[in-house]
Design an enzyme around this catalytic site. Structure first.
Site, short mmCIF file in Angstrom:
data_model
loop_
_atom_site.label_atom_id
_atom_site.label_comp_id
_atom_site.label_asym_id
_atom_site.label_seq_id
_atom_site.Cartn_x
_atom_site.Cartn_y
_atom_site.Cartn_z
N HIS A 259 0.94 -1.25 0.32
CA HIS A 259 0.11 -0.12 0.09
C HIS A 259 0.88 1.21 0.03
CE1 HIS A 259 -3.30 2.37 0.73
NE2 HIS A 259 -2.92 3.06 1.89
N ASP A 261 0.55 5.18 -0.37
CA ASP A 261 -0.35 6.31 -0.26
C ASP A 261 0.50 7.59 -1.44
OD1 ASP A 261 -2.43 5.73 1.62
OD2 ASP A 261 -1.00 6.12 3.03
N ASP A 371 -7.97 1.38 1.81
CA ASP A 371 -7.57 2.20 2.65
C ASP A 371 -8.48 3.77 2.54
OD1 ASP A 371 -6.44 3.34 5.09
OD2 ASP A 371 -5.03 4.49 3.95
N HIS A 575 -6.97 9.57 -1.21
CA HIS A 575 -7.61 9.53 0.00
C HIS A 575 -6.85 10.30 0.84
CE1 HIS A 575 -5.69 5.43 0.14
NE2 HIS A 575 -5.13 5.82 1.17
#
Length: 1007
Positions: A259, A261, A371, A575
């Site tokens: 993951h 970001d 997420d 996000h």
């Protein structure tokens, strides 16, 4: 038998920590190290390799915040190591607890070939297996000294402009070392068995079988000669490692995952490098591990590799061609799904899926959003219309109040569309194959007895890093191991196919997937949110007018510019950007980016409108909204109709003012608060008895943990009504009221106005905000008895209760709307519309006039002032526009929401402009008019039913067309779609409540 279980388990822990793990590298020699610190932003690889470094010793401090240092490490493999496996151990000063959140590096060979990334859980680089001895070693490390920001306290390290230059890290180890694979394999054996043992019942036979095998292995291990006795110790474990899992064991599909970001506690430019580092590691791991499969989402991140790291891209493409490095998710970024508008949510899938189709021929049928902070109720239809059918997320497990009742289910959206959805019961998107994680997944899985498959995203994430060789080795032992869930590496598609076949009729969840956490992300960083909203509407205008001008005048449609600008806006819907939860650097750059986007889009709009209007002195109003306005048709331009009556301003009985335009009569008191808003035609008061509207309210706002993310319910326990006014005077136009207030260190100026001929009170609010740990609300107490209210979402609206009968309802004390909130009694309602806010709350109150019944208060959330991760969040000047619309049905709410977000544009020209497409029903809203993305010149029209009822509508085009096709969102024909009726240039469609439809029209040559 005496119970010595804890004695053996404690022995295992100590021997592993103090003897076995240190023996993985039994011999080492130091490398020579030199470093060059790049003077500013990261430099190209060729420049970093060519720079002349200076010597540095292990133990020295290095790395200013956000700096880049190029280390050169050199050495010679000792002759006596011939025939052995050798690795370079490169510890830049890592804290193993923080993979992805601190310094990282990418290792290159002298010719610039990337080798692999370095991070706290991946500090090794293979030199040879085996070596011959005497090899010269020369490696270069592009090291990023990103500061550690996970302390969740105020810090100036979140922006290079304020972070200072103090070195952040201590160079810890730079060695060549012998790698003893037998000892390493023993470590994995003992970790897997020890972790499994800890999850089994204390009185289970399997636990004691493992305990005794571990005891025998430890007895076989000479603690003064671990390397010489490790093989014998492993032999004692073969029996318990070979015992197969029970047929009923839970089945886990492990998907290699990192993951990343796209921005969070690091800026966008650093994510470009994080992606390259992680991709380098994963392609290397794929070469070493034949069963391993890695999935990466976010087409933007793939595009970054292609643009910035072509050498890494070549390796990624090769691994993807073998089905081992898998494009996942089909979105441009893992975006927020609450706040993006209808078309923006569409384009996330259009651009994401098209990238993967163009580059790899991959059609993503799964949506991968582990997420994201909750999921809007309009999303299932968009997913289906994009050609996908499955959704994965993990985030709902973070909800604080109510445990979600399913892990595998069908999610039904506002239009009735259902998609197969899975929440991994492992409850993390950073699974590391620990026994505790897998046991939790099996125990936690709520579909037991009906299904037995779940997915585990496996690898270090948030800041990237990905799967490690240790995780792969553990998974190999867990493929079929008694007492454990079974584990197999699979693609997301393979998992979903198995899971859906196993559980074809799962339970259904209807409506939004509301996250009972992170509610403040609907408000934090107001200028980022305004930039997004305004960019979305500018993109609509640019496409509409450019398409109209292209059809009517031959105007060159700016395909490439619009593609690039859409992708820029979509990136900023990530996000942690749009929700306002990134560091100051990210939001500073976002504000500048939105200004550039607005400038470019306004240029496209103005050029197209000039081409359409021609040279002349007629006053023209361009109406970009999807409804007629003042006589100007939707999507057209012409002279506006003058209202019959204007607005008057007169002194009020309460010492304030009265605004009256013949439709609405609004009275303020001497404090500038609205004490009455009377719908004159219905003879109906809007403001609740004894209350005042346009009331600014200030709360303390210090959540228990996640400052920028959360607003905790206790914030409501104290409130300050901002009623004192410095001045209440007529506005500059003589037909409005201007109010000035000061509070704390801040100042607010409001202007109340009634547009002539319109039933709406416009509230323009300017706040010069300098508060800390506060939240500012704008309240409208309404004399409406309503048990539910409507909030606009993608392609429709969602209903939420106004009461708190259950914990599920009480948990929704802060929620999202797009352009409007609407509440009503039968026959009469009120809308609150806005131009840029999302967060709001709605509550019920007993009437204060002695009458029975309740009133309803709507409060828009304007500003917050959290201190982490940006200690200066929202400081400065902000402007908001809201409108109170009495006597509004849901159609009025829809129309007024569009109106306030798409103000008319005035210019002069020679002629009126007829719309390219018109529709005869207000309930059918056209959200996009554009030319097809393939450059064919076809016109694409997207629309939906917006009122929540069935609709039969006729669209009429202002151009001739030869073919009509119903398409998916990627503008591809839908074979099973009902064909609209056509008569000439008139198209009749029938829509379900909230149904969206996309039509592609092939223009007649010369038409």
């Amino acid at each position: 038998m005496h119970d010595d279980r804890t004695l053996v388990e404690d022995r295992l822990r100590r021997v592993l920590d103090e003897r076995v793990r240190p023996a993985v590298y039994p011999e080492s020699v130091p490398l020579q190290v030199a470093v060059w610190h790049a003077p500013g932003e990261p430099v190209p690889v060729v420049e970093g390799l060519a720079a002349e470094p200076e010597p540095i010793e292990v133990g020295a401090r290095w790395g200013a915040p956000w700096g880049t240092s190029w280390f050169r490490v050199t050495g010679t493999v000792p002759k006596e190591w011939a025939g052995r496996t050798v690795e370079a151990l490169l510890d830049l000063g890592f804290d193993e607890r923080l993979p992805g959140f601190q310094c990282e590096g990418l290792v290159y060979r002298p010719d610039g070939t990337p080798v692999k990334g370095l991070n706290p859980r991946n500090q090794w680089v293979r030199v040879g297996a085996p070596v011959t001895g005497g090899e010269e070693v020369r490696l270069h490390i592009e090291a990023a000294s990103n500061p550690v920001l996970v302390g969740f306290g105020p810090t100036l390290l979140g922006d290079r402009e304020t972070a200072g230059g103090e070195p952040q890290y201590t160079l810890t180890r730079m060695d060549l070392a012998v790698f003893d694979e037998t000892v390493w394999q023993l470590v994995i054996d003992l970790e897997v068995l020890g972790e499994l043992m800890a999850e089994l019942p204390a009185d289970s036979a399997r636990r004691y079988d493992i305990l005794r095998a571990v005891e025998r292995a430890l007895d076989a291990l000479d603690l003064q000669d671990v390397n010489g006795t490790a093989a014998g110790a492993r032999e004692r474990l073969t029996g318990v490692l070979a015992s197969p899992a029970a047929p009923s064991a839970h089945r886990i599909s492990a998907v290699g995952h990192a993951h990343i970001d796209s921005a969070w506690l690091w800026p966008l430019r650093e994510t470009v490098r994080k992606v390259a580092r992680t991709a380098s590691n994963m392609t290397a791991l794929i070469e070493d591990e034949p069963e391993f499969v890695f999935a990466m989402s976010q087409a933007q991140q793939w595009a970054w590799i292609k643009e910035h790291r072509p050498e890494v891209w070549a390796r990624v493409r090769e691994a993807a061609a073998r089905g081992r490095f898998v494009p996942a998710g089909g979105m441009w970024v893992e975006s927020d799904t609450n706040m993006p508008g209808s078309e923006a949510m569409v384009r996330q899938f259009v651009h994401g899926k098209r990238f993967f189709l163009d580059e790899f021929g991959v059609e993503n049928e799964e949506v991968w959003l582990p997420d994201t902070f909750g999921f809007a109720a309009g999303l299932p239809q968009i997913i289906r219309a994009a050609g996908a059918k499955w959704l994965l997320t993990q985030k709902i497990s973070w909800s604080r109040t109510n445990a979600f009742p399913h892990h595998t289910f069908r999610w039904e959206g506002i239009d009735g569309t259902r998609i197969f959805t899975h929440f991994p019961p492992v409850d993390t998107y950073n699974c590391s194959m620990r026994g505790a994680e897998l046991a939790h997944a099996a125990r936690n899985f709520r579909e037991k007895g009906r299904a037995r498959h779940s997915l585990a995203p496996t690898g270090w994430g948030d800041g990237g890093g990905g799967t490690t060789r240790e995780m792969v080795a553990k998974a190999a032992r867990l493929r079929d191991l008694e007492g454990s869930p079974t584990v197999v590496w699979e693609t997301p598609r393979a998992f979903f196919e198995k899971a859906e076949a196993e559980y074809p009729e799962p339970p259904v969840w209807v409506g939004e997937l509301y996250l009972e956490l992170h509610r403040a992300t609907l408000t934090s960083q107001a200028q980022t949110k305004q930039g997004n909203r305004r960019s979305e509407h500018l993109l609509r205008e640019a496409e509409l007018w450019a398409a109209t001008a292209a059809v009517r005048t031959g105007f060159p449609y700016p395909y490439e510019d619009l593609d690039r600008l859409w992708k820029t806006v979509l990136l900023h819907q990530f996000h942690d950007i749009l929700p306002g939860s990134s560091i100051a650097w990210v939001h500073r750059e976002a504000r500048a980016t939105y200004r550039r986007v607005a400038g470019e889009l306004n240029g496209i709009i103005e050029a197209a409108q000039r081409a359409l209007a021609g040279e002349g002195d007629r006053e023209l109003v361009f109406n970009s909204a999807p409804h007629e306005r003042a006589g100007v048709p939707a999507g057209g331009a012409g002279a506006p109709r003058t209202p019959v009556a204007g607005t008057t301003l007169s002194p009020g009985a309460a010492g304030g003012y009265v605004l009256d335009n013949g439709l609405l009569r609004v009275e303020t008191d001497a404090r500038g608060l609205v004490v009455s808003a009377r719908d004159l035609a219905a003879d109906r008061e809007t403001v609740a008895p004894g209350e005042v509207a346009n009331l600014l309210q200030l709360h303390q706002d210090l959540p228990n943990m996640w400052d920028a993310w959360d607003v905790d319910e206790f914030y409501r326990n104290t409130v300050t009504d901002l009623t004192d006014a410095e001045s209440v005077t007529p506005g500059e136009d003589g037909a409005s009221v201007r109010i000035v207030r000061s509070f704390g260190s801040s100042r607010v100026t409001q202007v109340l106005s009634l547009p002539p001929g319109e039933r709406r009170l416009v509230v323009d609010t300017e706040v010069d905000w300098h508060e800390t740990e506060k939240i500012l609300k704008l309240a409208f107490p309404l004399d409406v008895h309503a048990e539910r209210y409507a909030s606009e979402t993608q392609f429709g609206h969602v209903f939420r209760p106004t009461h708190t009968n259950t914990s599920w309802e009480a948990a929704k004390f802060e929620a999202c709307n797009h352009r409007f909130v609407h509440l009503a009694e039968p026959g009469w309602g009120v809308a609150i519309v806005n131009d840029s806010t999302y967060g709001h709350d709605v509550t019920r109150t007993v009437r204060t006039d002695g009458d029975r019944g309740t009133t309803t208060t709507v409060r828009a959330s304007l500003l917050r002032a959290p201190r982490f991760p940006d200690p200066e969040t929202d400081q400065g000047v902000h402007r908001f526009r809201h409108a109170l619309v009495p006597s509004a049905d849901i159609g009025d709410a829809v129309r007024e929401g569009w109106r306030i977000n798409l103000p008319e544009r005035r210019t002069t020209g020679a002629r009126d402009i007829a719309p390219l497409v018109t529709v005869d029903r207000d309930a059918v809203v056209i959200t996009a008019v554009k030319l097809a993305d393939d450059g064919s010149g076809d016109v694409v029209v997207r629309f939906h039913e917006a009122h929540g009822a069935r609709a039969r509508a006729t669209l009429e085009t202002g151009f001739a067309f030869t073919a009509l096709t119903v398409t998916d969102l990627l503008e591809r024909p839908l074979a099973d779609a009902p064909r609209p009726d056509r008569e000439g240039e008139r198209i009749t469609v029938r829509l379900r409540p909230f149904e969206l439809m996309t039509l592609r029209l092939r223009r007649r040559v010369g038409g």
